[in-house]
Structure formats: structure tokens, C-alpha cells
Enzyme design. Sequence first.
Site, PDB file in Angstrom:
ATOM      1  N   LYS A 196     -35.099  12.296  20.456  1.00 32.03           N
ATOM      2  CA  LYS A 196     -34.031  11.291  20.355  1.00 32.03           C
ATOM      3  C   LYS A 196     -33.040  11.796  19.416  1.00 32.03           C
ATOM      4  CE  LYS A 196     -33.144   6.640  18.812  1.00 32.03           C
ATOM      5  NZ  LYS A 196     -33.917   5.399  18.308  1.00 32.03           N
ATOM      6  N   LYS A 248     -33.294  10.945  24.737  1.00 35.92           N
ATOM      7  CA  LYS A 248     -32.347  10.065  24.866  1.00 35.92           C
ATOM      8  C   LYS A 248     -31.177  10.601  23.703  1.00 35.92           C
ATOM      9  CE  LYS A 248     -32.281   5.498  22.570  1.00 35.92           C
ATOM     10  NZ  LYS A 248     -32.811   4.583  21.559  1.00 35.92           N
TER      11      LYS A 248
HETATM   12  C1  PBG Z   1     -34.095   2.025  17.575  1.00 35.23           C
HETATM   13  C2  PBG Z   1     -33.368   2.195  18.958  1.00 35.23           C
HETATM   14  C3  PBG Z   1     -32.002   2.617  19.005  1.00 35.23           C
HETATM   15  C4  PBG Z   1     -31.824   2.489  20.502  1.00 35.23           C
HETATM   16  C5  PBG Z   1     -33.275   2.355  21.200  1.00 35.23           C
HETATM   17  N1  PBG Z   1     -33.981   2.216  20.060  1.00 35.23           N
HETATM   18  C6  PBG Z   1     -30.790   2.529  18.260  1.00 35.23           C
HETATM   19  C7  PBG Z   1     -30.607   3.649  17.243  1.00 35.23           C
HETATM   20  O1  PBG Z   1     -31.510   4.568  17.343  1.00 35.23           O
HETATM   21  O2  PBG Z   1     -29.745   3.461  16.414  1.00 35.23           O
HETATM   22  C8  PBG Z   1     -30.526   2.760  21.132  1.00 35.23           C
HETATM   23  C9  PBG Z   1     -30.568   2.228  22.800  1.00 35.23           C
HETATM   24  C10 PBG Z   1     -29.114   2.178  23.296  1.00 35.23           C
HETATM   25  O3  PBG Z   1     -28.086   2.600  22.571  1.00 35.23           O
HETATM   26  O4  PBG Z   1     -28.997   1.822  24.437  1.00 35.23           O
HETATM   27  N2  PBG Z   1     -34.767   1.080  17.694  1.00 35.23           N
END
Ligand code: PBG
Length: 323
Positions: A196, A248
Site C-alpha cells: 500500500k 494499492k
Molecule cells: C486506511 C485506508 C485508506 C484507504 C483504504 N483504507 C486511506 C489511507 O490510507 O489514507 C483509501 C481507499 C481509497 O482511496 O479509495 N484505512
Amino acid sequence: MYPSSRPRRLRATAAMRGLVRETAVASRQLVLPVFVKEGATEPVPIPSMPGVVQHTRDSLRKAAVDAVAAGLGGIMLFGVPANRDATGSGGIDPEGVLNTALRDVRAEVGDDIVIMADTCLDEFTDHGHCGVLDGAGRVDNDATLALYAQMAVAQVQAGAHVVGPSGMMDGQVGAIRTALDDAGYPDAGILAYSAKYASAFYGPFRDAVESALLGDRLAYQQDPANAREALREVALDLAEGADIVMVKPALSYLDVVRAVAEVSDVPVAAYQVSGEYSMVEAAVACGWLDRRRAVLETLTSICRAGADLVLTYWAVQAATWLR
Ligand code: PBG
């Protein structure tokens, strides 16, 4: 003189193109991320994500039924709590917005769709970080693991088939696996947000969950410049017992999706995040892109890169096109 090699032969008719097409996206591979807002009496539109709402308990139940009807493979729940605190206790509380919603959805659709829960504290902390902070204001990795373990167990107790640790703490998959097994849930799955990245494309999501974050997540999410590091993260998550590994965002990281698909012996997911949704929707609103063609092209590309499943805010819409 004619060219002897003629790739265009295979493009001549729709039947020929269909015959030789390498990648097909199916609705069963799509997972719909949804937001549920504590105390909401009407669905609340999210301005930066046109067409996406923060659900009420009731509208979420209906959305889950619609997701099943569309033939989707999964639904991923995110909670938007009314109150936040330093340790994100609302994420663990069985009566918290996310756990309540998980019970609602499980009661409504049972095993007809894979019910997933975001296992992360950021929606529930008053500082907006994905973990708890130490005395110096840094995210405390190991103290956070204990909370993720409790959160995951609470989510499975509430009805989640799969938990999705998204906080990028080291050891999060192993800590959650042990906790689930010890609590008597060896069959509950873990969708690991393995690679991520610290991405600008999460901007609209932070509106959607009314994020309290002031700083950034650079000390725990990955540097967009690094691909090798993603393979290390994936290897650790596989060793810790991840059932599915995820990359992601998706579109800016197709090389990473491909690299992960080549080494993973479990299914690979990709998350087409909020900013990927919003940038296409914004262009569509301007009349600059054709929604259907653009969305299906992105989903096809993500699967071509090697994703077995895709989280996308277009899941229901795409499923109607893919029928
Ligand atoms: C954190 C989380 C995020 C997203 C999914 N889970 C946000 C982040 O890491 O700031 C982002 C998903 C998206 O942008 O669609 N719980």
C-alpha cells in the site's frame, strides 16, 4: 509486396476479437467498497466522489442486496464514526458503527457475498493515523498490532468473512492470524493490504471517512518510487498467513501488480482507489471521457496486469455492463 505477418487478421470482426481476447473481467471478481456513517438518517453524497455516498444503516443493507443482485464477489465496509479518540476504540467496540454495520449486512445477505471489513484505526482515531501514537507522536507499531488483533476478532464476531488490515504495520497479518485462530476463527480470511503506497489518490477517500489526519502516512505506507520493497512486503505477508495479497492503488502501480502476480501463490487483489474513481468521473462530467469505455478499460488493464480481484467504486455499474 505484402507484409507476411498480419496481426490485423485477428481484429477483423467482433467474433474474431472475442475468440482471441486474453482477458475478461467478470462481476464475481469485483468488490464494492462502501461507507457507513454513524447516526446518518439519509445517505450523504460525497462531493469529491460523485455517485458515492456515506450510507445509513438501512441504505447500506439495501446496497448489500444490490451488490448480491449484481453478482459481485465481495463488499468491503468502512465506518465513519460520530466520535473519535486517541486509541480508535470505536473500531473495536462491538456497538461501534462498523461492527454494527457488519452485523446488519451479514443478517441481510448471509454468505451470498464475501463480506469484508477494513481493519484499520484511522477512521476511529482523533489524530487520523492508522495506529496509536507513542510519547513522541510517532505511530507505535507493536502497540497498534494488539489493537488490530482485537479489532479483527470483533469484526469476525460481527459477521465479516474476511478482514482487511490496511494500516501497513509490520507484523499485522501474523498478529491478526494468531488472534483469529486463538479466538476460534480459523476459517476467517485475511485480505492483506501488502503493498500500500503513500498515495495522493486517497484524497477523496479521506473526505468520505471525514479523516482527521493532519500530517501524512509516509512513515508507514510505501514510497511510490519503490517496487522491490513491495515484493518484500508480499513475502512477509505470505509467510504470516495472508489469504489474499493486495496492491494499492491500482492504475499507477500496474508494474507492481504484475510483479506480485508473478511471485504470489495466493490470489492477488488490486484496489482502484478513490482518486482513480474521481479523476475519471471528473473528466466524464466535463464530457472529456466516455464513462463506460474508460471504466472497463481500466478494469481490464488491472486484470491484464495480473489481478484476480479488484476493489472498485464502480463495481455495481461495471457489473451491469459486463452482463
Ligand atoms: C486506511 C485506508 C485508506 C484507504 C483504504 N483504507 C486511506 C489511507 O490510507 O489514507 C483509501 C481507499 C481509497 O482511496 O479509495 N484505512
